[in-house]
Scaffold this motif. Sequence first.
Motif, short mmCIF file in Angstrom:
data_model
loop_
_atom_site.label_atom_id
_atom_site.label_comp_id
_atom_site.label_asym_id
_atom_site.label_seq_id
_atom_site.Cartn_x
_atom_site.Cartn_y
_atom_site.Cartn_z
N LEU A 94 0.66 18.73 -4.10
CA LEU A 94 0.46 18.90 -2.66
C LEU A 94 -0.93 18.40 -2.24
O LEU A 94 -1.08 17.80 -1.17
CB LEU A 94 0.62 20.37 -2.28
N LEU A 95 -1.94 18.65 -3.07
CA LEU A 95 -3.28 18.13 -2.79
C LEU A 95 -3.28 16.60 -2.76
O LEU A 95 -3.91 15.98 -1.89
CB LEU A 95 -4.28 18.64 -3.82
N LEU A 96 -2.57 15.99 -3.71
CA LEU A 96 -2.48 14.53 -3.74
C LEU A 96 -1.75 14.00 -2.51
O LEU A 96 -2.14 12.96 -1.94
CB LEU A 96 -1.75 14.07 -5.01
N ALA A 97 -0.71 14.71 -2.06
CA ALA A 97 0.01 14.30 -0.84
C ALA A 97 -0.90 14.38 0.38
O ALA A 97 -0.89 13.49 1.24
CB ALA A 97 1.25 15.18 -0.65
N LEU A 98 -1.73 15.44 0.45
CA LEU A 98 -2.65 15.59 1.58
C LEU A 98 -3.74 14.51 1.54
O LEU A 98 -4.11 13.95 2.58
CB LEU A 98 -3.29 16.99 1.55
N SER A 99 -4.23 14.21 0.34
CA SER A 99 -5.23 13.14 0.19
C SER A 99 -4.64 11.80 0.63
O SER A 99 -5.29 11.01 1.34
CB SER A 99 -5.70 13.06 -1.26
N ALA A 134 -1.86 26.58 0.12
CA ALA A 134 -2.33 27.97 0.03
C ALA A 134 -1.28 28.88 -0.62
O ALA A 134 -1.63 29.87 -1.28
CB ALA A 134 -2.68 28.48 1.43
N LYS A 135 0.01 28.55 -0.44
CA LYS A 135 1.09 29.40 -0.95
C LYS A 135 1.69 28.89 -2.27
O LYS A 135 2.68 29.46 -2.75
CB LYS A 135 2.20 29.52 0.09
N ALA A 136 1.15 27.80 -2.82
CA ALA A 136 1.73 27.18 -4.02
C ALA A 136 1.82 28.19 -5.16
O ALA A 136 0.84 28.89 -5.48
CB ALA A 136 0.91 25.98 -4.44
N GLU A 137 3.00 28.27 -5.77
CA GLU A 137 3.22 29.26 -6.83
C GLU A 137 2.71 28.79 -8.18
O GLU A 137 2.41 29.60 -9.05
CB GLU A 137 4.72 29.57 -6.92
N THR A 151 0.83 -1.19 0.00
CA THR A 151 0.00 0.00 0.00
C THR A 151 0.87 1.24 0.00
O THR A 151 2.04 1.21 0.32
CB THR A 151 -0.91 0.02 1.24
N THR A 152 0.27 2.37 -0.33
CA THR A 152 0.99 3.63 -0.36
C THR A 152 1.40 4.03 1.04
O THR A 152 0.61 3.97 1.95
CB THR A 152 0.09 4.73 -0.96
N ALA A 153 2.64 4.43 1.20
CA ALA A 153 3.12 4.83 2.52
C ALA A 153 2.46 6.13 2.94
O ALA A 153 2.23 7.02 2.13
CB ALA A 153 4.63 4.99 2.49
N GLN A 154 2.17 6.21 4.22
CA GLN A 154 1.53 7.43 4.72
C GLN A 154 2.50 8.60 4.68
O GLN A 154 3.66 8.48 5.02
CB GLN A 154 1.06 7.20 6.17
N SER A 155 1.99 9.73 4.24
CA SER A 155 2.82 10.92 4.21
C SER A 155 3.27 11.28 5.62
O SER A 155 2.47 11.31 6.54
CB SER A 155 2.03 12.10 3.62
N GLU A 156 4.58 11.53 5.75
CA GLU A 156 5.11 11.86 7.06
C GLU A 156 4.97 13.35 7.35
O GLU A 156 5.25 13.80 8.46
CB GLU A 156 6.58 11.45 7.15
N GLU A 157 4.57 14.13 6.34
CA GLU A 157 4.47 15.57 6.53
C GLU A 157 3.19 15.91 7.27
O GLU A 157 2.14 15.31 7.05
CB GLU A 157 4.52 16.28 5.18
N ASP A 158 3.29 16.90 8.15
CA ASP A 158 2.15 17.33 8.93
C ASP A 158 1.06 17.88 8.00
O ASP A 158 1.36 18.68 7.11
CB ASP A 158 2.62 18.42 9.91
N PRO A 159 -0.21 17.46 8.19
CA PRO A 159 -1.27 17.93 7.29
C PRO A 159 -1.45 19.44 7.32
O PRO A 159 -1.79 20.06 6.31
CB PRO A 159 -2.52 17.20 7.81
N ASN A 160 -1.23 20.05 8.49
CA ASN A 160 -1.35 21.52 8.57
C ASN A 160 -0.27 22.21 7.74
O ASN A 160 -0.51 23.25 7.13
CB ASN A 160 -1.27 21.96 10.04
N VAL A 161 0.92 21.62 7.74
CA VAL A 161 2.01 22.17 6.91
C VAL A 161 1.64 22.05 5.44
O VAL A 161 1.85 22.98 4.64
CB VAL A 161 3.33 21.43 7.20
N LEU A 162 1.09 20.89 5.05
CA LEU A 162 0.67 20.69 3.66
C LEU A 162 -0.39 21.71 3.25
O LEU A 162 -0.35 22.26 2.14
CB LEU A 162 0.12 19.27 3.48
N LYS A 163 -1.33 21.97 4.15
CA LYS A 163 -2.40 22.94 3.84
C LYS A 163 -1.82 24.34 3.62
O LYS A 163 -2.26 25.08 2.73
CB LYS A 163 -3.43 22.95 4.97
N LYS A 164 -0.83 24.70 4.44
CA LYS A 164 -0.20 26.02 4.27
C LYS A 164 0.56 26.09 2.95
O LYS A 164 0.53 27.11 2.25
CB LYS A 164 0.76 26.28 5.44
N LYS A 165 1.22 25.00 2.59
CA LYS A 165 1.96 24.96 1.32
C LYS A 165 0.99 25.05 0.14
O LYS A 165 1.30 25.68 -0.88
CB LYS A 165 2.79 23.68 1.23
#
Length: 755
Positions: free
Chosen positions: A56-61, A45-48, A29-43
Amino acid sequence: MNFIPIISVKNHVCALFTAILFLLVNHGTTAQSEEDPNVLKKKIAKAESNPKKVDLLLALSSYYLNKTGENKTDLDNADLINTQAKLLSDRVKYKLGKGKSILLGAQIYREKGDRENALEKTKNAITYSKKNNLTELQASSYSELSIYDAEVDQKAKYKQTAIQLFKKAGAKEKQATTLKELGELYSINENPDKAEPLLQESLALYKSIHYPKLQGVYNLLSEVYTSKGNYPESLKHALLAEKTALAVNDHSLQLSSIYNHVGLVYYYLRQNDDAEEYWYKAFEVAKNFNDTEYVRTIGENLCSLLIRQKKEKKALELIKEMQQKFPSSNIERIMKENYLLFNIYRILNNNATASIYYKRLADFYGENADRNGNSIAVLRSFASYHYQIKKFNEFYKNVRRLDSLAAGAGNNLIRSESYLIWFKADSSRGDYINAIKHYQLYKSLSDSVFKGEKSKQINSLQIEYESEKKDKNINLLQEQAKVQQIQIQKDTVVKYVFIGSVIVLILFLALLYNSFRLKKKKNAELEIQRQQINEQNELNKKMLVEKEWLLKEIHHRVKNNLQIVISLLNTQSAYLDNEDALMAIQNSQHRMHAMSLIHQKLYQSDNLANIDMSWYVYELTNYMKECFDTDRNINFVLEVEKTYLDVAQAVPLGLIINEAVNNAIKYAFPEDRKGEVTIVLKNIGESNYELKIADNGIGLPVDFDSTERDSLGMNLMMGLSDQIDGVFEMKNDNGLKITITFTRNTEFEVTAENS
């Protein structure tokens, strides 16, 4: 004959499934993202750029999809975010993002239990990736597709396709992971010869990219070498798995699997204390994660150890405890349980009960154990059972098949134990030639497993591992010595700081004591003042009580004096014949009674400053009705709010009401005409009030203003209105209506009367 785990014939033990070795984390199975979901959400919002935002949306999903626990909300969040990623990919024509979202959608459906839609989306992902030449995504899609096929060969085919595509795309880590998954697939399905090269290739590929988390591969290799009876290699890789897991700080459920495999190898090597130590460590990790399958698998291993130690009853108690605390409806788990119970009762020579479990196992695995895997373990137990109940035809059929399977797997330990019981069967039947041959085979294979070079390898591995542990302990002691030295330095600093603090504390206490003395002196002075104030308060209380008593007494006497005057006027009227004089005396009596009521209420109440007007109007009206006997033709309607007025306002208002009601009774309804008198007292805003006395009688005469304004009653009402600073108004309105508007005094305001 013994069974897995292997034990000498003299020692009884419970059987253990090779399925114990399945206790591995599923790396497919796909490994769980180790990045904090709140950090992903901030990224996000700031995606260039939009493609970056899609990734980033796929990583959060993926984070919500693979989050620990089975939570519907997490899956719904994963689905919603993945849909956003897909829509954005479509809008900006980001093909890779769209392809990833299709595959992620398949994994979300699978996790929700909707395998039909999951399979369809996986096939869509393969089609899309082929069409758009997305090689790595195509490989991931084939790896996902292998999950849905029940046939091992087809699963392997999909995995092999994925491996070639990952290789073509240069995705070495994913290629190594898929090799590991394929090796695990073959290992689970009792094909260690195919599993070993795949796992070795995976390990080499991981090492080439300096991938640190190799504990899963080592763990699988340990399982493979255990299946092949190569215990030196099995122990080597099991200890490497443990060492690597601790080095990368892996305390996940996989650590339980690693400890389990180390314990299993020690068990096969008959090192019971080491096996027990590792199995209990595995057991604790599994219980901390509250994972039923892990707990029960390791519990069954411990059960095997108990029976090896001739503690069959404790093994039964352990099984019953697991049934109660960690129940399972999984058919494989239930058959494992039946397998254990079958061997326990067989070893206890309770053949009647053992036969019940034998029938269940034979139905599930077949009489030759050729169904549902675990052939070697089941065949060993069947052979032992048939030998025990002296069904030699069945025994020889089982033992020959077992020897063939063990030889194919290269497991000489199982073969040696098989030949030992084969020798016993031959001996009991008088076939001494075959008995001698099988005993010689037993000795030869047994020596190859436990003596000579392999035994040296095992001892060397243990010494090496123990040496590493000792080196670690020495390093740890050195680190602790450094820490202790630092601690000593800190303690010295703390000691001097403490001495300085004590000196400061003594000075502070001296100042505090001096302050205390001054404060004590001041408190003594304040205490004297307090006593004086208390004495003055007590005196004031007595004076207040006396004042209240005097006021009540005054009101009582005023009321009594007014009653005396009323009685005197009543007596005087007996000596008068003049109608006007009698009328004047009667009016005066009514006025005095109106005042008397107020003083009566005040001396009966605890509130000496105010009077309840709702009570007062009610009592005054009743008095007027009794005096004039109006019950038959005049109806009184009272709408008086619960309002408190002081004496200065209550008395004038009482007299006004007396005059108005008196006039209404006398003049408004001539010739016994029936009618209604309404008295209203209400608040009209803030402290403003309105008193209204109205009747539906004949009203004022036309020439009233010019002829009657000088009458005593009218002058009295107007004068009393002026006395309370009120506005007096009188008019004909379907009868006579008198209205007085005034402002209530609030100097002695109360909210309720405590009479």
